[in-house]
Scaffold this motif. Structure first.
Motif, short mmCIF file in Angstrom:
data_model
loop_
_atom_site.label_atom_id
_atom_site.label_comp_id
_atom_site.label_asym_id
_atom_site.label_seq_id
_atom_site.Cartn_x
_atom_site.Cartn_y
_atom_site.Cartn_z
N VAL A 25 -25.63 -8.86 21.60
CA VAL A 25 -24.13 -8.43 22.17
C VAL A 25 -24.43 -7.41 23.18
CG1 VAL A 25 -21.69 -7.98 21.50
CG2 VAL A 25 -23.20 -9.21 19.91
N ASP A 26 -23.94 -7.46 24.29
CA ASP A 26 -23.79 -6.35 25.17
C ASP A 26 -22.13 -6.24 25.55
OD1 ASP A 26 -26.25 -5.84 25.50
OD2 ASP A 26 -26.56 -6.58 27.32
N LEU A 27 -21.95 -5.07 25.64
CA LEU A 27 -20.51 -4.83 25.92
C LEU A 27 -20.27 -4.43 27.48
CD1 LEU A 27 -19.41 -3.10 22.57
CD2 LEU A 27 -19.29 -5.38 23.13
N ILE A 28 -19.53 -5.03 28.19
CA ILE A 28 -18.85 -4.32 29.52
C ILE A 28 -17.58 -4.15 29.34
CG2 ILE A 28 -18.75 -4.99 31.95
CD1 ILE A 28 -21.18 -6.49 31.85
N GLU A 29 -17.29 -2.79 29.70
CA GLU A 29 -15.86 -2.54 29.42
C GLU A 29 -15.05 -2.62 30.61
OE1 GLU A 29 -15.72 1.52 27.41
OE2 GLU A 29 -17.02 0.88 25.75
N VAL A 30 -14.02 -3.38 30.68
CA VAL A 30 -13.00 -3.33 31.59
C VAL A 30 -11.91 -3.02 30.96
CG1 VAL A 30 -11.81 -5.05 33.32
CG2 VAL A 30 -14.26 -5.35 32.98
N THR A 31 -11.30 -1.89 31.52
CA THR A 31 -10.20 -1.13 30.71
C THR A 31 -8.95 -2.11 30.61
OG1 THR A 31 -11.27 1.08 31.15
CG2 THR A 31 -8.95 1.02 30.31
N CYS A 32 -8.48 -2.09 29.61
CA CYS A 32 -6.89 -2.94 29.78
C CYS A 32 -6.13 -1.88 29.90
CB CYS A 32 -6.73 -3.20 27.95
SG CYS A 32 -5.18 -4.15 27.79
N GLU A 33 -5.02 -2.35 30.94
CA GLU A 33 -4.03 -1.67 31.50
C GLU A 33 -2.96 -1.44 30.82
OE1 GLU A 33 -4.93 0.45 33.95
OE2 GLU A 33 -7.01 -0.53 34.53
N THR A 34 -2.83 -2.11 29.68
CA THR A 34 -1.31 -2.34 29.07
C THR A 34 -1.26 -1.60 27.74
OG1 THR A 34 -2.20 -4.44 27.90
CG2 THR A 34 -1.03 -4.54 30.02
N ASN A 35 -2.33 -0.68 27.23
CA ASN A 35 -2.33 0.09 26.16
C ASN A 35 -2.99 1.27 26.46
OD1 ASN A 35 -4.81 0.07 24.72
ND2 ASN A 35 -4.37 -2.21 25.26
N PRO A 36 -2.46 2.31 25.96
CA PRO A 36 -2.72 3.77 26.12
C PRO A 36 -4.34 3.91 25.78
CG PRO A 36 -1.40 3.97 24.47
CD PRO A 36 -1.31 2.54 25.00
N LEU A 37 -4.90 3.22 24.74
CA LEU A 37 -6.32 3.10 24.39
C LEU A 37 -7.24 2.42 25.19
CD1 LEU A 37 -5.63 2.29 20.41
CD2 LEU A 37 -6.47 4.54 21.53
N GLY A 38 -6.89 1.41 25.94
CA GLY A 38 -7.36 0.78 27.09
C GLY A 38 -8.04 -0.44 26.17
N VAL A 39 -7.88 -0.66 24.93
CA VAL A 39 -8.77 -1.62 24.18
C VAL A 39 -8.22 -3.12 24.24
CG1 VAL A 39 -9.29 0.17 22.50
CG2 VAL A 39 -7.15 -1.20 22.16
N LYS A 40 -9.04 -3.81 24.05
CA LYS A 40 -8.52 -5.68 23.96
C LYS A 40 -9.06 -5.86 22.56
CE LYS A 40 -9.53 -5.94 28.81
NZ LYS A 40 -10.22 -6.59 29.96
N GLY A 41 -8.36 -6.88 21.91
CA GLY A 41 -8.70 -7.22 20.51
C GLY A 41 -10.28 -7.84 20.51
N ALA A 42 -11.11 -7.64 19.44
CA ALA A 42 -12.25 -7.95 19.17
C ALA A 42 -12.39 -9.09 17.96
CB ALA A 42 -13.22 -6.98 19.34
N GLY A 43 -11.72 -8.84 17.16
CA GLY A 43 -12.05 -9.68 15.86
C GLY A 43 -12.43 -11.31 15.78
N GLU A 44 -11.76 -11.77 16.93
CA GLU A 44 -11.76 -13.08 16.82
C GLU A 44 -12.47 -13.53 18.13
OE1 GLU A 44 -7.53 -14.23 14.57
OE2 GLU A 44 -7.34 -13.87 16.83
#
Length: 775
Positions: free
Chosen positions: A711-730
């Protein structure tokens, strides 16, 4: 100082406790005076109950009570609700499937609860269950989703015609039809999303006790507040403050533990009746017959392209199995949840989705990891590969020319979803490079020398997270010098304790080992959104941010008093966890300040405590996405499929803890490969018996069935929350089934096999190869 910063691969702080046997699960609970309960379940898939005689059971030693539907009626117990109202295409409301906690006159699937036996010991309850006399008048059963909606099939409910409980649509039908009318090519494909048994490591359990008018229910959920609200408002018709739900450690949920189940109601009714706590714990065989199942869709997809291979429109007709009853959120899964990602990462002009909810005499179906989004992504990615073959365009090139470009963000999809961020082409290119796509022909040739058929498959997925519109958090500086963080979500193995402690440490400068994450008790917060829809980090994370900010503001006021200066002169350093007077060396640590303020309050002084509780509004959700590439090998003599290579390149926004993210992706991929190649839920069409009712007949993937998942992660920051995170669990469960199956079709295509459905078991693969030979 904080021990760890954000974006680091920190090992999970909860693991030593869980791995050394110090976890506390529902079945570990033993309350004083606790009685034990067993559910007597129907052996019939569909039947009228003509007689129930409990006298012999009640006469056995140690038996305290035997509940039937008549007892629930006498106490005014409400039915288990489906919380999703829905309008059919013609404007009429969806059908209704009233569901008492114990079958009232008719059973509708094997495993339907018929009686609830309470005794001093589990063995006494089991003996009594054997003594309950139930007579059934068997009725015809409908268990095959492919035919249950056809005229003349047995009716699961007498007032629901053709077993169609809802007939729903979304999208722009007129625009889609117009695009199809001018299409240069139309590809049609019907795919099966096989029904799966969730099979969480920890089975369901519940313990109920009453104190006066107040019920306390201990049970393994994905969020205590939902059950609290349903039990108070729908089941017992009592004020919400009369119900407390406590969730301890949970050993896996995957959606299945979100819902209210009959056993939650039954232990509560029984505990009130016998005047002592009552415990029920499922065994594994019972879980197969009583836990909600997942997936169960048969979907026809049509993809229209122009002469250059550009996607014009998509039309879908999905027959979605619901089982015998509409579970808590069941109608939403194939409709609102599933269809919103049908556009995926592609620039369709129009989409029309038609979803037909079908009842069968089987275990109810509800959310399972991904909840509708895996099903939609599976259809789209299988369709794209089929389109590429039909029009003679490379499958990678076809995707590339139809992907939404990063410079087009924010993008509103054909299903009306606003994607705030994403660089889909970059992720696909990274995945192709990582797998060495161009070098695959050499690997295929090497496999052929060994008598194996090797294939490679790609799937680009887009997930849309969801869940409650608010979330709560509370920070309490405890008497023992530690800090308690109360959250409204519920960990079922995801690593929440680590992630939330990291966030709190980062914001307040408190060492992680001094932070305790508290969850699962509905008394500790006014509400909580629970865990589901991959919402936890960005929802609870926002609640933690606003709550820790409130702590800092209170701390500045308290520090100004302690340091005898104005609030405006106080600065807080999250790095050191200190409040300081600007421009001086005077200051006080946050933990020391909290202790001073507690002592002042204890002494009767007026002082500002640093404790805080805040609510965050979750206005928008996120769109994690990524590219999965699988390589498979097929032994044509046996049909056995192996997966020697599997890579993922994911965009989950800012990765707070990459180690945890990768672990979540690994688990999701394992479940997706399980669905694709191993897991078959099989009912006998005549009797309605579940033929795959144990691990002897239901094949979960074992370690040897899974590759190393890179698994590689390429971060494209989420613009709609202050953490910049997107869900990962599913996410892992969304991309893996189409990647595995596209690879399998690629492996078999040289032998003439153009399509195969999940699960591609050795028998299925061998038969497909033999049929291709015969053709």
């Amino acid at each position: 100082m904080a021990k760890f910063g954000l974006s680091q691969s920190v090992r999970r702080v909860e693991d030593p406790r869980l791995l050394t046997g110090r976890g506390e699960y529902t079945d570990d609970l033993a309350m004083p005076g606790q009685a034990h309960a067993i559910v007597l379940r129907s052996p019939q898939a569909h039947a009228t109950i003509t007689r129930i005689d409990t006298a012999a059971a009640l006469a056995l030693p140690g038996v305290l009570a035997v509940l039937t539907a008549a007892d629930l009626k006498a106490e005014g117990i409400g039915e288990l609700p489906c919380l999703i109202p829905m309008k059919n295409r013609d404007g009429t409301p969806r059908g209704n499937t009233p569901r008492p906690a114990l079958a009232d006159g008719v059973v509708r699937h094997v495993g339907d609860p018929v009686a609830f036996i309470v005794a001093e010991t589990p063995q006494a309850a089991r003996d009594a269950a054997e003594a309950v006399e139930v007579e059934y008048d068997a009725l015809p059963a409908a268990t095959d989703l492919a035919t249950a909606w056809e005229p003349g099939q047995p009716a699961v409910w007498p007032d629901i015609a053709n077993n169609v409980v809802f007939d729903w649509e979304a999208g722009d039908k007129a625009k889609a039809d117009a695009a199809f009318a001018r299409a240069a090519h139309v590809t049609r494909l019907t795919v099966v999303n096989n029904r799966v048994v969730v099979a969480s490591m920890e089975a369901r359990a519940a313990v109920a006790a009453w104190e006066g008018d107040k019920l306390t229910l201990h049970t393994n959920t994905q969020g205590s507040w939902l059950l609290k609200n349903i039990l108070s408002g729908n089941i017992f018709n009592t004020p919400a403050e009369n119900v407390r739900v406590v969730t301890p450690d949970v050993g896996g949920g995957f959606g299945m533990k979100i819902f209210l189940y009959p056993e939650h109601v039954l232990v509560a009714v029984a505990a009130r009746k016998v005047g002592r706590p009552v415990k029920w714990a499922s065994d594994r065989s019972e879980a197969f017959l009583s836990d909600t199942h997942g997936r169960d869709n048969i979907t026809l997809g049509e993809l229209a392209t122009d002469a250059e291979g550009k996607f014009l429109a998509l039309r879908t007709r999905n027959y979605a199995g619901m089982g015998a009853y509409l579970s808590t959120f069941a109608p939403f899964i194939p409709t609102g949840a599933g269809t919103k990602v049908l556009a995926s990462v592609y620039g369709f002009e129009a989409i029309h989705a038609h979803v037909i909810g079908v009842l069968t005499n089987t275990v109810p179906v509800d959310a399972y990891r991904g909840a509708g989004r895996p099903e939609s992504n599976y259809l789209v990615e299988r369709l794209i590969d089929a389109t590429a073959r039909e029009i003679g365009v490379d499958r990678i090139e076809l995707r590339r020319r139809n992907m939404v470009k990063q410079e087009a963000m924010p993008w509103v999809s054909a299903m009306g979803q606003r994607y705030d961020s994403g660089d889909f082409s970059q992720l696909m290119d990274a995945a192709l490079l990582k797998i060495d796509w161009d070098g695959f022909p050499a690997r295929r040739a090497e496999a052929a020398k060994r008598g194996k058929q090797r294939g490679i498959g790609l799937a680009y997925y887009l997930e849309a997270t969801g869940g409650a519109a608010t979330e709560n958090a509370k920070v309490v500086f405890a008497e023992d010098g530690l800090v308690d963080l109360y959250v409204g979500t519920q960990s079922t193995g995801q690593g929440h304790e680590t992630a939330y402690a990291m966030m709190t440490s980062h914001e307040l400068g408190i060492p992680i080992d001094k932070i305790r994450v508290r969850q699962g008790d509905s008394e500790t917060l006014p509400s909580g959104g629970g865990t589901g829809g991959a919402r936890s980090l960005y929802s609870e994370g926002q609640a933690i941010l606003v709550t820790t900010a409130s702590v800092v503001e209170k701390g500045k006021q308290a520090a100004a008093e302690q340091l005898e200066t104005s609030v405006a002169d106080i600065e807080f350093s999250a790095t050191g966890g200190r409040f300081e007077v600007a421009g001086t060396d005077r200051g006080i640590g946050i933990l020391d300040l909290a202790a001073v303020q507690r002592k002042r309050v204890a002494a009767g002084e007026s002082a500002i405590l640093l404790d805080a509780m805040e609510t965050a509004n979750i206005d928008t959700h996120t769109f994690p996405n990524g590219c999965h590439v699988a390589e498979v090998e097929v032994d044509p003599e046996t049909g056995i499929v192996t997966v020697p290579r599997y890579i993922v390149v994911d965009d989950v926004g800012h990765a707070l803890n990459p180690l945890i993210v990768r672990g979540q992706v690994h688990g999701g991929v394992a479940q997706g490969i399980g669905q694709a190649l191993h897991e078959r839920t099989s009912y006998d069409n005549g009797s309605g018996q579940l033929l795959s009712a144990s691990f002897m007949d239901y094949a979960l993937p074992r370690a040897e069935d899974l590759p190393d998942i890179d698994v590689d992660l390429i971060e494209v920051t989420c613009e709609t929350n202050p953490l910049g995170v997107k869900g990962a669990g599913e996410a892992g469960a969304v991309g893996s089934p189409p990647a595995a199956m596209n690879a399998l079709v690629d492996a078999l295509s040289g032998a003439g096999v153009k399509h195969i459905d999940m699960p591609a078991t050795p028998e299925t693969v061998w038969k497909a190869l033999e049929a291709a030979k015969a053709a």
